[in-house]
Design an enzyme around this catalytic site. Structure first.
Site, PDB file in Angstrom:
ATOM      1  N   LYS A 157       0.838  -1.204   0.000  1.00 44.96           N
ATOM      2  CA  LYS A 157       0.000   0.000   0.000  1.00 44.96           C
ATOM      3  C   LYS A 157       0.879   1.262   0.000  1.00 44.96           C
ATOM      4  O   LYS A 157       0.717   2.147  -0.829  1.00 44.96           O
ATOM      5  CB  LYS A 157      -0.930   0.016   1.217  1.00 44.96           C
ATOM      6  CG  LYS A 157      -1.911   1.172   1.175  1.00 44.96           C
ATOM      7  CD  LYS A 157      -2.655   1.353   2.472  1.00 44.96           C
ATOM      8  CE  LYS A 157      -1.873   2.248   3.394  1.00 44.96           C
ATOM      9  NZ  LYS A 157      -2.570   2.634   4.612  1.00 44.96           N
ATOM     10  N   ASP A 176      -6.437   0.771   0.512  1.00 45.08           N
ATOM     11  CA  ASP A 176      -6.544   1.150   1.919  1.00 45.08           C
ATOM     12  C   ASP A 176      -7.946   0.771   2.401  1.00 45.08           C
ATOM     13  O   ASP A 176      -8.694   0.086   1.695  1.00 45.08           O
ATOM     14  CB  ASP A 176      -6.252   2.654   2.100  1.00 45.08           C
ATOM     15  CG  ASP A 176      -7.410   3.519   1.605  1.00 45.08           C
ATOM     16  OD1 ASP A 176      -8.291   3.013   0.869  1.00 45.08           O
ATOM     17  OD2 ASP A 176      -7.454   4.706   1.975  1.00 45.08           O
TER      18      ASP A 176
END
Ligand code: SF4
Length: 248
Positions: A157, A176
């Site tokens: 991420k 996310d």
């Protein structure tokens, strides 16, 4: 009793080329798409809706360099971007280069980032990442996923955020909490694991949309498709959404 007037053929034709469910209309009177899941026409309609709603979507973490974005993204774990941006103002004035972070006093840095939570672990990650950036990458944040993943505290991420927003490199899709929730609500994935969700999104999105799609979905998740009680009446994707927790 007066018979209802027969429906005009002209009116029925005006519904357009997209297959529609019988008589179903949303509050905004848009036709409801009957195509579901990751049908390319539906995915294209989702992208179109996001583009219309958030044409200027971008990373909301303020930064002036790839390294600052790396640090801010590490700080953003379990913390709002607003809080990170507040802390960042004094943080980057006090620690202007990767070397300042790499060789900082850990106890002092802990206190400097304390408002973002999990400050001990974040201090270890930031100092560890800064040392590698300084000692192995000549002070520059690397530009490949493989190299970024060697930095402490950096998973896919964070690496995708840095590559996409600092370097404009579409190496994947940022997954996310908002992207996870919205991908599920919009039925773009059946998975719950971020890596698998990213794989699913990569399969259905054109690569040149990976970066902007993440930003737009995060913006939509913060402003409209919020976790509790999504504001579906305000949502321009409502006509193609059949999430179980829709509020209209
Ligand atoms: S209709 Fe509601 S649940 Fe569906 S994407 Fe829009 S805000 Fe989210």
């Amino acid at each position: 009793m007066k018979k209802p007037a027969p429906r005009s053929k002209k009116k029925a034709k005006s519904r357009g080329a997209v297959p529609l469910a019988d008589e179903k209309r949303t509050q905004s009177s848009r036709p409801r798409l009957t195509i579901r899941g990751t049908n390319p026409a539906r995915v294209a309609a989702i992208l179109e809706g996001l583009n219309a709603a958030y044409p200027g979507a971008s990373c909301e973490l303020k930064h002036e360099s790839p390294f600052q974005l790396l640090v801010s993204t590490i700080l953003s774990a379990q913390c709002t971007d607003v809080r990170v941006n507040q802390v960042a103002v004094t943080l980057y004035a006090k620690y202007p280069t990767p070397s300042h972070f790499a060789y900082a006093n850990p106890s002092e840095l802990e206190q400097d980032i304390r408002p973002t939570g999990f400050f001990r672990n974040k201090t270890k990650s930031i100092m560890g990442a800064a040392k590698i950036v300084v000692e192995q990458f000549s002070g520059e944040v690397p530009q490949s996923m493989e190299q970024l993943l060697t930095l402490p505290g950096v998973a896919r991420k964070t690496a995708n955020v840095v590559l996409g927003s600092a370097y404009g490199i579409a190496s994947g899709v940022v997954v996310d909490t908002h992207v996870m929730r919205l991908s599920e609500r919009l039925d773009l994935t059946k998975h719950t694991d971020p890596k698998q969700i990213e794989r699913d999104l990569i399969q259905i999105l054109p690569q040149d949309k990976w970066v902007v799609f993440s930003h737009q979905l995060i913006w939509h998740g913060r402003r409209v498709c919020v976790a509790r009680k999504p504001r579906c009446a305000e949502c321009n994707l409502e006509y193609l959404c059949y999430a179980k927790d829709k509020t209209v």
